[in-house]
Scaffold this motif. Structure first.
Motif, PDB file in Angstrom:
ATOM      1  N   LYS A 183       0.820  -1.209   0.000  1.00 20.68           N
ATOM      2  CA  LYS A 183       0.000   0.000   0.000  1.00 20.68           C
ATOM      3  C   LYS A 183       0.854   1.259   0.000  1.00 20.68           C
ATOM      4  CE  LYS A 183      -3.697   2.395   2.504  1.00 20.68           C
ATOM      5  NZ  LYS A 183      -4.662   2.328   3.633  1.00 20.68           N
ATOM      6  N   ALA A 184       1.891   1.311   0.834  1.00 26.18           N
ATOM      7  CA  ALA A 184       2.734   2.504   0.917  1.00 26.18           C
ATOM      8  C   ALA A 184       3.389   2.800  -0.428  1.00 26.18           C
ATOM      9  CB  ALA A 184       3.786   2.334   2.004  1.00 26.18           C
ATOM     10  N   TYR A 185       3.861   1.744  -1.105  1.00 25.93           N
ATOM     11  CA  TYR A 185       4.472   1.924  -2.417  1.00 25.93           C
ATOM     12  C   TYR A 185       3.462   2.497  -3.414  1.00 25.93           C
ATOM     13  CZ  TYR A 185       6.165   0.658  -7.066  1.00 25.93           C
ATOM     14  OH  TYR A 185       6.518   0.698  -8.387  1.00 25.93           O
ATOM     15  N   LEU A 186       2.260   1.951  -3.425  1.00 19.60           N
ATOM     16  CA  LEU A 186       1.243   2.393  -4.382  1.00 19.60           C
ATOM     17  C   LEU A 186       0.819   3.835  -4.126  1.00 19.60           C
ATOM     18  CD1 LEU A 186      -0.838  -0.897  -4.431  1.00 19.60           C
ATOM     19  CD2 LEU A 186       0.575  -0.005  -6.287  1.00 19.60           C
ATOM     20  N   LEU A 187       0.685   4.211  -2.879  1.00 19.28           N
ATOM     21  CA  LEU A 187       0.355   5.596  -2.557  1.00 19.28           C
ATOM     22  C   LEU A 187       1.475   6.529  -2.998  1.00 19.28           C
ATOM     23  CD1 LEU A 187      -1.259   5.157   0.985  1.00 19.28           C
ATOM     24  CD2 LEU A 187      -2.443   5.541  -1.195  1.00 19.28           C
ATOM     25  N   ALA A 188       2.715   6.067  -2.862  1.00 12.32           N
ATOM     26  CA  ALA A 188       3.858   6.877  -3.285  1.00 12.32           C
ATOM     27  C   ALA A 188       3.873   7.077  -4.793  1.00 12.32           C
ATOM     28  CB  ALA A 188       5.162   6.230  -2.834  1.00 12.32           C
ATOM     29  N   GLN A 189       3.312   6.121  -5.541  1.00 11.08           N
ATOM     30  CA  GLN A 189       3.255   6.253  -7.000  1.00 11.08           C
ATOM     31  C   GLN A 189       2.139   7.181  -7.457  1.00 11.08           C
ATOM     32  OE1 GLN A 189       5.943   5.084  -8.366  1.00 11.08           O
ATOM     33  NE2 GLN A 189       6.285   4.306  -6.299  1.00 11.08           N
ATOM     34  N   LYS A 280       7.178  12.470 -24.475  1.00  9.47           N
ATOM     35  CA  LYS A 280       7.037  13.839 -23.960  1.00  9.47           C
ATOM     36  C   LYS A 280       6.185  13.842 -22.696  1.00  9.47           C
ATOM     37  CE  LYS A 280       9.370  16.489 -26.794  1.00  9.47           C
ATOM     38  NZ  LYS A 280      10.517  17.301 -26.296  1.00  9.47           N
ATOM     39  N   ARG A 281       5.138  13.022 -22.665  1.00 10.92           N
ATOM     40  CA  ARG A 281       4.303  12.919 -21.466  1.00 10.92           C
ATOM     41  C   ARG A 281       5.128  12.347 -20.310  1.00 10.92           C
ATOM     42  NH1 ARG A 281      -1.348  12.286 -20.240  1.00 10.92           N
ATOM     43  NH2 ARG A 281      -1.887  12.294 -22.453  1.00 10.92           N
ATOM     44  N   ILE A 282       5.917  11.332 -20.608  1.00 11.54           N
ATOM     45  CA  ILE A 282       6.761  10.737 -19.576  1.00 11.54           C
ATOM     46  C   ILE A 282       7.781  11.755 -19.062  1.00 11.54           C
ATOM     47  CG2 ILE A 282       8.527   8.968 -19.163  1.00 11.54           C
ATOM     48  CD1 ILE A 282       6.956   7.241 -21.247  1.00 11.54           C
ATOM     49  N   GLU A 283       8.389  12.505 -19.979  1.00 11.49           N
ATOM     50  CA  GLU A 283       9.372  13.523 -19.579  1.00 11.49           C
ATOM     51  C   GLU A 283       8.742  14.549 -18.634  1.00 11.49           C
ATOM     52  OE1 GLU A 283      12.471  16.628 -21.761  1.00 11.49           O
ATOM     53  OE2 GLU A 283      10.512  16.232 -22.663  1.00 11.49           O
ATOM     54  N   ALA A 284       7.529  15.001 -18.958  1.00 12.15           N
ATOM     55  CA  ALA A 284       6.855  15.985 -18.115  1.00 12.15           C
ATOM     56  C   ALA A 284       6.541  15.427 -16.736  1.00 12.15           C
ATOM     57  CB  ALA A 284       5.570  16.460 -18.797  1.00 12.15           C
ATOM     58  N   ALA A 285       6.150  14.156 -16.679  1.00 10.77           N
ATOM     59  CA  ALA A 285       5.824  13.535 -15.395  1.00 10.77           C
ATOM     60  C   ALA A 285       7.068  13.357 -14.531  1.00 10.77           C
ATOM     61  CB  ALA A 285       5.146  12.185 -15.621  1.00 10.77           C
ATOM     62  N   ILE A 286       8.187  12.964 -15.153  1.00  6.82           N
ATOM     63  CA  ILE A 286       9.429  12.776 -14.398  1.00  6.82           C
ATOM     64  C   ILE A 286       9.902  14.089 -13.807  1.00  6.82           C
ATOM     65  CG2 ILE A 286      11.883  12.215 -14.643  1.00  6.82           C
ATOM     66  CD1 ILE A 286      11.075  10.039 -16.620  1.00  6.82           C
ATOM     67  N   ILE A 288       8.135  16.397 -12.624  1.00 10.21           N
ATOM     68  CA  ILE A 288       7.329  16.677 -11.436  1.00 10.21           C
ATOM     69  C   ILE A 288       7.583  15.661 -10.344  1.00 10.21           C
ATOM     70  CG2 ILE A 288       4.954  16.833 -10.567  1.00 10.21           C
ATOM     71  CD1 ILE A 288       4.137  17.749 -13.393  1.00 10.21           C
ATOM     72  N   HIS A 289       7.718  14.397 -10.738  1.00  7.17           N
ATOM     73  CA  HIS A 289       7.811  13.300  -9.772  1.00  7.17           C
ATOM     74  C   HIS A 289       8.918  12.343 -10.212  1.00  7.17           C
ATOM     75  CE1 HIS A 289       5.291  10.313  -7.152  1.00  7.17           C
ATOM     76  NE2 HIS A 289       6.563  10.309  -6.844  1.00  7.17           N
ATOM     77  N   PRO A 290      10.167  12.549  -9.757  1.00  7.37           N
ATOM     78  CA  PRO A 290      11.288  11.684 -10.158  1.00  7.37           C
ATOM     79  C   PRO A 290      11.024  10.215  -9.859  1.00  7.37           C
ATOM     80  CG  PRO A 290      12.097  13.645  -9.060  1.00  7.37           C
ATOM     81  CD  PRO A 290      10.602  13.650  -8.890  1.00  7.37           C
ATOM     82  N   LEU A 291      11.721   9.349 -10.576  1.00  5.99           N
ATOM     83  CA  LEU A 291      11.430   7.918 -10.537  1.00  5.99           C
ATOM     84  C   LEU A 291      12.194   7.137  -9.474  1.00  5.99           C
ATOM     85  CD1 LEU A 291      11.392   7.067 -14.360  1.00  5.99           C
ATOM     86  CD2 LEU A 291       9.504   7.844 -12.907  1.00  5.99           C
ATOM     87  N   ASP A 292      12.975   7.805  -8.648  1.00  6.36           N
ATOM     88  CA  ASP A 292      13.881   7.098  -7.737  1.00  6.36           C
ATOM     89  C   ASP A 292      13.191   6.058  -6.868  1.00  6.36           C
ATOM     90  OD1 ASP A 292      15.903   8.631  -8.760  1.00  6.36           O
ATOM     91  OD2 ASP A 292      15.911  10.070  -7.121  1.00  6.36           O
TER      92      ASP A 292
END
Length: 324
Positions: A183-189, A280-286, A288-292
């Motif tokens: 659950k914690a992982y999914l909320l973080a996503q 481009k959509r992926i770039e914009a999302a990263i 805002i919210h890095p993938l680490d």
């Protein structure tokens, strides 16, 4: 010399082999491979759980991220960072589990500046497919205030990226999972709520209580059928996988009584224009919210155990493979 995981013939267990550049396929673009990833299809291939490779010898790996060394077609220049997904890579064309690859230029997309090599591999087929699912839903008029959007297989690659992309775009994403401990992982996503997969892996009623404004499904089978029967009037479901089943035990009721749309999404043969838009959509999302917090990096040499763990539902997020 180069190094590749190679299935020499049908039924071969496969393994790492050193070989010369002359053994690579005869295609115009030569790239130095820096990263790949493990998708569900890759795990099936590596473990021989399903006959993914259809020509031999074959190098598995449906995602390739690398740097152009030479391009005899003139499409790219040396030093360009590129990504390749789909087009039969790992099935009928040598894939990404290698130090070098020769590819057709139309299979490649030049990476946007805002996406690192690692993040491109983390996205790969999974991120591309998730982005194309959202694009399909939006093409059917999905407004931000539409309501809850359910995502099946939420701890997997497509599911995790779908949550991330939906959240950064401002949608209300609900994660469906059979792993409540995550659950914690999914909320973080980016999930706003969690729903148990067991509720959807039941016999299907033609129509059930309306809940979802839209959905992204990687499962198929009863799960997709139950999502359809609980989708609100005029809602749309983007279907892009068959992790649970290839069957669809549904009725026509959601379509003819609620006007529900079932949208098929395929990233394998998508045009470069569609791919570039998705990246481009992926770039914009990263940005805002890095993938680490969703990327797990490993060495290429660990691929066998990692594939077994994925099929056993012991992994989550995106497994990125690298040479360094």
């Amino acid at each position: 010399m180069h190094k590749s995981w190679i299935f020499k013939e049908k039924g071969d267990a496969g393994g790492w082999v050193e070989h010369s550049e002359n053994d690579l396929p005869n295609e115009p673009v030569l790239i130095d491979v820096v990263h790949s990833a493990i998708n569900y299809k890759d795990a099936l291939s590596i473990t021989r759980a399903a006959p993914i490779s259809r020509k031999f010898p074959m190098v598995p790996g449906v995602d390739i991220v690398g740097v152009v060394k030479e391009d005899m077609s003139g499409t790219f220049k040396a030093g360009d960072r590129v990504v390749a997904t789909g087009f039969g890579l790992g099935e009928v064309h040598w894939g990404g589990y290698t130090t070098a690859a020769r590819l057709k230029p139309e299979w490649l997309v030049k990476l946007p500046h805002g996406i690192s090599n690692r993040d491109a591999a983390a996205a790969g087929t999974a991120g591309l497919t998730a982005a194309m699912c959202i694009e399909a839903l939006e093409n059917y008029g999905l407004p931000l205030e539409s309501g809850e959007i359910v995502v099946s297989g939420a701890t997997g690659g497509v599911g995790s990226f779908a949550l991330r992309l939906l959240d950064t775009a401002g949608y209300h994403a609900v994660a469906m999972t059979g792993r409540p401990e995550e659950k914690a992982y999914l909320l973080a996503q980016g999930a706003k709520d969690i729903v148990a997969r067991s509720e959807f892996d039941q016999d299907v009623r033609p129509l059930a209580k309306e809940r979802w404004a839209a959905g992204i499904d990687v499962a198929g089978g009863k799960i997709l059928a139950n999502i359809l029967s609980t989708t609100r009037y005029g809602g749309s479901i983007a279907a892009c996988g068959l992790a649970a089943s290839m069957e669809l035990p549904a009725s026509v009721a959601p379509f003819i009584l609620r006007g529900v749309n079932l949208l098929g999404v395929d990233s394998v043969l998508a045009s470069r224009e569609k791919r570039e838009k998705a990246w481009k959509r992926i770039e914009a999302a990263i940005a805002i919210h890095p993938l680490d917090d969703m990327v797990y990096q490993h060495k290429f040499e660990d691929v066998t155990q990692l594939a077994e763990d994925l099929l056993a539902s012991k992994s989550k997020g995106r497994i990125v493979l690298g040479w360094h």
